[in-house]
Design a protein around this motif. Structure first.
Motif, PDB file in Angstrom:
ATOM      1  N   VAL A 130      -2.878  20.991  29.397  1.00 30.87           N
ATOM      2  CA  VAL A 130      -3.537  21.487  30.553  1.00 30.87           C
ATOM      3  C   VAL A 130      -3.567  23.253  31.794  1.00 30.87           C
ATOM      4  O   VAL A 130      -4.299  23.481  31.911  1.00 30.87           O
ATOM      5  CB  VAL A 130      -3.172  20.837  31.659  1.00 30.87           C
ATOM      6  CG1 VAL A 130      -2.897  20.864  33.144  1.00 30.87           C
ATOM      7  CG2 VAL A 130      -2.938  19.254  31.548  1.00 30.87           C
ATOM      8  N   LEU A 141      -6.605  25.708  32.065  1.00 31.49           N
ATOM      9  CA  LEU A 141      -7.088  26.740  33.497  1.00 31.49           C
ATOM     10  C   LEU A 141      -6.924  28.005  33.272  1.00 31.49           C
ATOM     11  O   LEU A 141      -7.702  28.423  33.350  1.00 31.49           O
ATOM     12  CB  LEU A 141      -5.705  25.948  34.045  1.00 31.49           C
ATOM     13  CG  LEU A 141      -6.119  25.308  35.323  1.00 31.49           C
ATOM     14  CD1 LEU A 141      -5.700  23.394  34.595  1.00 31.49           C
ATOM     15  CD2 LEU A 141      -4.959  25.152  36.268  1.00 31.49           C
ATOM     16  N   MET A 157      -9.738  20.318  33.586  1.00 32.90           N
ATOM     17  CA  MET A 157      -8.838  20.632  34.071  1.00 32.90           C
ATOM     18  C   MET A 157      -8.782  21.311  35.236  1.00 32.90           C
ATOM     19  O   MET A 157      -8.133  21.314  35.981  1.00 32.90           O
ATOM     20  CB  MET A 157      -7.310  20.775  33.697  1.00 32.90           C
ATOM     21  CG  MET A 157      -6.975  20.065  32.107  1.00 32.90           C
ATOM     22  SD  MET A 157      -6.609  18.159  32.568  1.00 32.90           S
ATOM     23  CE  MET A 157      -7.516  17.755  32.683  1.00 32.90           C
ATOM     24  N   THR A 180      -7.705  20.207  38.704  1.00 28.54           N
ATOM     25  CA  THR A 180      -6.948  20.123  39.749  1.00 28.54           C
ATOM     26  C   THR A 180      -7.255  20.982  41.066  1.00 28.54           C
ATOM     27  O   THR A 180      -6.676  21.060  42.035  1.00 28.54           O
ATOM     28  CB  THR A 180      -5.891  21.340  39.255  1.00 28.54           C
ATOM     29  OG1 THR A 180      -7.153  22.408  38.513  1.00 28.54           O
ATOM     30  CG2 THR A 180      -5.255  21.113  37.788  1.00 28.54           C
ATOM     31  N   GLY A 191      -4.617  21.169  43.446  1.00 33.72           N
ATOM     32  CA  GLY A 191      -3.288  21.614  43.562  1.00 33.72           C
ATOM     33  C   GLY A 191      -2.468  22.389  43.608  1.00 33.72           C
ATOM     34  O   GLY A 191      -3.293  23.237  43.988  1.00 33.72           O
ATOM     35  N   CYS A 209      -0.443  25.824  41.297  1.00 36.43           N
ATOM     36  CA  CYS A 209      -0.523  26.168  40.424  1.00 36.43           C
ATOM     37  C   CYS A 209       0.860  27.086  40.378  1.00 36.43           C
ATOM     38  O   CYS A 209       1.312  28.532  41.972  1.00 36.43           O
ATOM     39  CB  CYS A 209      -1.832  26.923  39.869  1.00 36.43           C
ATOM     40  SG  CYS A 209      -2.992  26.592  39.102  1.00 36.43           S
ATOM     41  N   ALA A 236      -4.643  25.904  43.371  1.00 35.62           N
ATOM     42  CA  ALA A 236      -5.617  25.211  41.879  1.00 35.62           C
ATOM     43  C   ALA A 236      -7.229  26.014  42.370  1.00 35.62           C
ATOM     44  O   ALA A 236      -7.576  26.543  41.149  1.00 35.62           O
ATOM     45  CB  ALA A 236      -5.465  24.326  41.348  1.00 35.62           C
ATOM     46  N   ILE A 264       1.823  22.590  37.537  1.00 38.01           N
ATOM     47  CA  ILE A 264       0.335  22.719  38.343  1.00 38.01           C
ATOM     48  C   ILE A 264       1.223  20.963  39.290  1.00 38.01           C
ATOM     49  O   ILE A 264       1.373  19.933  38.768  1.00 38.01           O
ATOM     50  CB  ILE A 264      -0.490  22.701  38.441  1.00 38.01           C
ATOM     51  CG1 ILE A 264      -1.494  22.719  37.424  1.00 38.01           C
ATOM     52  CG2 ILE A 264      -1.706  21.673  39.110  1.00 38.01           C
ATOM     53  CD1 ILE A 264      -1.205  22.998  35.489  1.00 38.01           C
ATOM     54  N   HIS A 265       1.146  21.113  40.571  1.00 38.87           N
ATOM     55  CA  HIS A 265       1.780  20.541  41.183  1.00 38.87           C
ATOM     56  C   HIS A 265       0.908  19.634  42.264  1.00 38.87           C
ATOM     57  O   HIS A 265      -0.912  20.809  42.783  1.00 38.87           O
ATOM     58  CB  HIS A 265       2.466  21.308  42.923  1.00 38.87           C
ATOM     59  CG  HIS A 265       3.732  21.525  42.057  1.00 38.87           C
ATOM     60  ND1 HIS A 265       4.844  21.810  42.566  1.00 38.87           N
ATOM     61  CD2 HIS A 265       4.265  21.031  40.421  1.00 38.87           C
ATOM     62  CE1 HIS A 265       5.872  21.833  42.118  1.00 38.87           C
ATOM     63  NE2 HIS A 265       5.533  22.490  41.369  1.00 38.87           N
ATOM     64  N   LEU A 266       0.312  18.218  41.941  1.00 37.05           N
ATOM     65  CA  LEU A 266      -0.583  17.260  42.549  1.00 37.05           C
ATOM     66  C   LEU A 266       0.479  16.232  43.473  1.00 37.05           C
ATOM     67  O   LEU A 266       1.669  15.967  43.692  1.00 37.05           O
ATOM     68  CB  LEU A 266      -1.144  16.541  41.809  1.00 37.05           C
ATOM     69  CG  LEU A 266      -1.878  16.882  40.937  1.00 37.05           C
ATOM     70  CD1 LEU A 266      -2.712  15.829  39.712  1.00 37.05           C
ATOM     71  CD2 LEU A 266      -3.287  18.140  41.483  1.00 37.05           C
TER      72      LEU A 266
END
Length: 262
Positions: A100, A104, A113, A117, A122, A124, A138, A159-161
């Motif tokens: 992933v 990016l 991706m 994101t 998302g 980063c 993101a 990466i946070h979702l």
């Protein structure tokens, strides 16, 4: 492709080890895809042992080293995740190696991706050579074809979702010149429970564009928002000309608006 200027591989690698001429390495499918004569040493992140996907109470953390196969397996219940994973149109070999984070950082317009994101808002997580952390949206991580906000020595950690974003209703459209060709246009629409709507335009443009609406837009409002994307930002290559990409973007955007407002 052989990187015949590389003389050393550091594995595992982490903050404090970077020096000029180094390149952080995830799966390597993008890194080895073209000549990089300036690279003399590889810093292997895959050996760091980061969990591919970490589910928390309100968010999901995707490690930069998470492979596409791992992402598809762990978050298979989310349709838009499956759709973006399959947008690679790649063999199982690529699915099990490509990461992933690598998708990016390669910053190719067709990177699915990037689409995923950015569309899901998302965040980063970047780590500098001194170990300091900074976070960027993101949607703003990729700045152009092959360019990102990464500074010298920085690497993408995760990466946070949010679970809220993952749970919203989405609509997906992808276009290519060929049935199994590279994405020339990839759009993701997202409808919020409070009536807000967003439309993320990728693949057709050099960087992601996220258009936001406080309520479902009318056809005229949608067209006006799409007009804010500069004509020069539409990609021109063998996978599609700008005028065609722009036309298909508008065509798919209208379909997404209809789907999400139905």
């Amino acid at each position: 492709m052989d990187l015949n200027t590389v003389t050393e591989v550091i594995s595992p690698a982490g903050p404090g080890q970077w020096r000029p001429g180094d390149a952080w390495m995830g799966g390597g499918t993008a890194l080895f895809g073209e000549p990089r004569p300036h690279v003399t040493r590889l810093l292997d992140l895959t050996a760091a042992g980061w969990p591919p996907v970490t589910v928390r109470d309100d968010s999901v953390e995707i490690a930069a080293t998470c492979t596409i196969a791992q992402l598809a397996e762990r978050l298979s219940e989310h349709t838009v995740v499956r759709q973006c994973c399959h947008a690679f149109l790649a063999s199982f070999k690529i699915w099990n190696v490509a990461t992933v984070g690598g998708n990016l950082c390669a910053a190719l317009p067709a990177g699915p991706m990037i689409s995923l994101t950015a569309a899901l808002d998302g965040v980063c997580v970047l780590i500098g050579p001194d170990g300091r952390e900074r976070r960027v949206p993101a949607a703003g991580f990729v700045t152009g074809e092959g360019t990102t906000v990464l500074r010298d020595g920085e690497f993408l950690r995760a990466i946070h979702l949010s679970k809220t974003a993952l749970g919203t209703r989405t609509a997906y459209r992808r276009g290519s010149l060929h049935r199994h060709g590279r994405s020339a246009v990839l759009l993701i629409g997202r409808a919020q429970p409070n009536g807000e709507m967003s439309l993320t335009v990728t693949a057709a443009t050099r960087r992601p564009y996220v258009l936001r609406f406080p309520q479902p837009p009318s056809p005229a409002e949608l067209d006006a928002a799409l007009d804010t994307i500069p004509a020069g930002q539409y990609v021109d290559d063998v996978h599609g000309r700008p005028v065609w990409r722009r036309h298909l973007t508008r065509h798919y955007a209208a379909q997404i608006r209809t789907e999400l407002t139905a």
